[in-house]
Design a protein around this motif. Structure first.
Motif, PDB file in Angstrom:
ATOM      1  N   LYS A  95      -4.166  -0.235  -8.610  1.00 54.65           N
ATOM      2  CA  LYS A  95      -5.296  -0.415  -7.693  1.00 54.65           C
ATOM      3  C   LYS A  95      -4.874  -1.103  -6.403  1.00 54.65           C
ATOM      4  CE  LYS A  95     -10.034  -2.237  -7.525  1.00 54.65           C
ATOM      5  NZ  LYS A  95     -11.118  -2.912  -8.292  1.00 54.65           N
ATOM      6  N   ASP A  96      -3.990  -2.098  -6.504  1.00 55.83           N
ATOM      7  CA  ASP A  96      -3.603  -2.853  -5.304  1.00 55.83           C
ATOM      8  C   ASP A  96      -2.636  -2.095  -4.401  1.00 55.83           C
ATOM      9  OD1 ASP A  96      -1.279  -3.022  -6.768  1.00 55.83           O
ATOM     10  OD2 ASP A  96      -1.279  -5.210  -6.947  1.00 55.83           O
ATOM     11  N   GLU A  97      -2.289  -0.862  -4.764  1.00 54.39           N
ATOM     12  CA  GLU A  97      -1.453  -0.014  -3.926  1.00 54.39           C
ATOM     13  C   GLU A  97      -2.284   1.005  -3.143  1.00 54.39           C
ATOM     14  OE1 GLU A  97       2.755   0.296  -6.288  1.00 54.39           O
ATOM     15  OE2 GLU A  97       1.059   1.350  -7.213  1.00 54.39           O
ATOM     16  N   ILE A  98      -3.612   0.884  -3.260  1.00 55.50           N
ATOM     17  CA  ILE A  98      -4.524   1.842  -2.638  1.00 55.50           C
ATOM     18  C   ILE A  98      -5.401   1.167  -1.588  1.00 55.50           C
ATOM     19  CG2 ILE A  98      -6.407   3.485  -3.043  1.00 55.50           C
ATOM     20  CD1 ILE A  98      -5.367   3.681  -5.960  1.00 55.50           C
ATOM     21  N   ILE A 134       0.833  -1.200   0.000  1.00 53.78           N
ATOM     22  CA  ILE A 134       0.000   0.000   0.000  1.00 53.78           C
ATOM     23  C   ILE A 134       0.872   1.256   0.000  1.00 53.78           C
ATOM     24  CG2 ILE A 134      -1.753   1.305   1.262  1.00 53.78           C
ATOM     25  CD1 ILE A 134      -2.781  -1.295   0.035  1.00 53.78           C
ATOM     26  N   LYS A 135       0.537   2.195  -0.891  1.00 53.37           N
ATOM     27  CA  LYS A 135       1.260   3.472  -0.968  1.00 53.37           C
ATOM     28  C   LYS A 135       0.374   4.671  -0.665  1.00 53.37           C
ATOM     29  CE  LYS A 135       4.690   1.817  -4.298  1.00 53.37           C
ATOM     30  NZ  LYS A 135       5.298   2.025  -5.643  1.00 53.37           N
ATOM     31  N   ALA A 193     -10.230   0.740  -4.962  1.00 54.78           N
ATOM     32  CA  ALA A 193      -9.141   0.377  -4.051  1.00 54.78           C
ATOM     33  C   ALA A 193      -8.937  -1.136  -4.011  1.00 54.78           C
ATOM     34  CB  ALA A 193      -9.442   0.892  -2.651  1.00 54.78           C
ATOM     35  N   GLY A 194      -7.691  -1.545  -3.921  1.00 52.40           N
ATOM     36  CA  GLY A 194      -7.404  -2.968  -3.798  1.00 52.40           C
ATOM     37  C   GLY A 194      -7.728  -3.503  -2.417  1.00 52.40           C
ATOM     38  N   LEU A 195      -7.590  -2.634  -1.402  1.00 50.23           N
ATOM     39  CA  LEU A 195      -7.893  -2.995  -0.025  1.00 50.23           C
ATOM     40  C   LEU A 195      -8.893  -1.976   0.513  1.00 50.23           C
ATOM     41  CD1 LEU A 195      -5.176  -3.903   2.644  1.00 50.23           C
ATOM     42  CD2 LEU A 195      -7.385  -2.936   3.235  1.00 50.23           C
ATOM     43  N   SER A 196     -10.067  -2.445   0.897  1.00 45.73           N
ATOM     44  CA  SER A 196     -11.103  -1.529   1.389  1.00 45.73           C
ATOM     45  C   SER A 196     -11.670  -2.047   2.701  1.00 45.73           C
ATOM     46  CB  SER A 196     -12.219  -1.364   0.359  1.00 45.73           C
ATOM     47  OG  SER A 196     -12.719  -2.629  -0.048  1.00 45.73           O
ATOM     48  N   VAL A 197     -11.685  -1.177   3.702  1.00 44.04           N
ATOM     49  CA  VAL A 197     -12.123  -1.565   5.042  1.00 44.04           C
ATOM     50  C   VAL A 197     -13.404  -0.831   5.423  1.00 44.04           C
ATOM     51  CG1 VAL A 197     -11.503  -1.723   7.480  1.00 44.04           C
ATOM     52  CG2 VAL A 197      -9.722  -1.941   5.733  1.00 44.04           C
ATOM     53  N   ALA A 198     -14.472  -1.593   5.647  1.00 43.03           N
ATOM     54  CA  ALA A 198     -15.719  -1.033   6.159  1.00 43.03           C
ATOM     55  C   ALA A 198     -15.578  -0.977   7.675  1.00 43.03           C
ATOM     56  CB  ALA A 198     -16.900  -1.905   5.756  1.00 43.03           C
TER      57      ALA A 198
END
Length: 207
Positions: free
Chosen positions: A156-159, A2-3, A175-180
């Protein structure tokens, strides 16, 4: 790796809704809360809700509004998580359907890199009930994220994105990683991770 990490503000970084702290000063808190809840559940168009809520602040003095936002309560672990992310070289940005009046103060306290939000129009030191800015529509977060992604040359996988309501859907999709985070059900179906513990340090395990 992640950047870039994008956070929603209200109920994600800040413990509550920014506008409630201002609406309380003029006896409009319950009206505004109802409009906000419907928007976050996806039951009311975000732009329509934004305009209606701002209208309820008409007549409030700007200095009173600012004073109300100086000591906002932040979610447990917010400052710690932001420092952790920045230590790892991750840019931390806040997207808020709320207002720069709050996010600009929070930036100084919590140390994130930048914020995109809305501006409450004022005349002669009084709020007019009008609003404009960078986050006025349901799709705004996704659109601005796309611009930042292109500017930074990211995949996408860096977001990573973190949010709680319907107006976060557009950025979650990019986003590649998204947290609810302690989120409304309407957002959870778009998340790669769900955190229902109200402590942002829980997110360290994903980065």
């Amino acid at each position: 790796m992640i950047k870039l990490c994008i956070f929603d503000f209200d109920n994600t970084i800040m413990d509550g809704e920014t506008i409630d702290f201002m609406a309380r000063l003029i006896g409009k808190e319950e009206i505004v809360k109802d409009l906000t809840l419907k928007a976050m559940k996806g039951e009311l168009d975000f732009f329509e809700s934004l305009k209606a809520r701002a209208l309820n602040l008409k007549g409030l003095r700007v200095d009173e509004a600012k004073n109300a936002l100086l000591n906002l309560p932040y979610i447990n672990g917010a400052k710690d998580l932001i420092a952790y992310l920045k230590k790892k070289g991750i840019k931390v940005v806040v997207f808020s359907g709320g207002y720069h009046l709050a996010t600009d103060i929070a930036k100084e306290i919590l140390g994130f890199d930048a914020s995109f939000a809305n501006y409450l129009h004022e005349k002669d030191g009084i709020l007019t009930g009008e609003v404009g800015g960078e986050m006025m529509f349901g799709y705004s977060k996704g659109k601005v994220l796309e611009e930042i992604q292109n500017l930074m040359g990211l995949q996408k996988d860096e977001i990573m994105c973190v949010g709680d309501g319907a107006n976060d859907i557009s950025m979650f999709k990019k986003a590649g990683l998204s947290v609810a985070f302690c989120a409304k059900d309407v957002l959870k179906k778009y998340a790669t991770h769900i955190v229902d513990i109200k402590d942002l340090r829980e997110l360290k395990k994903y980065v």
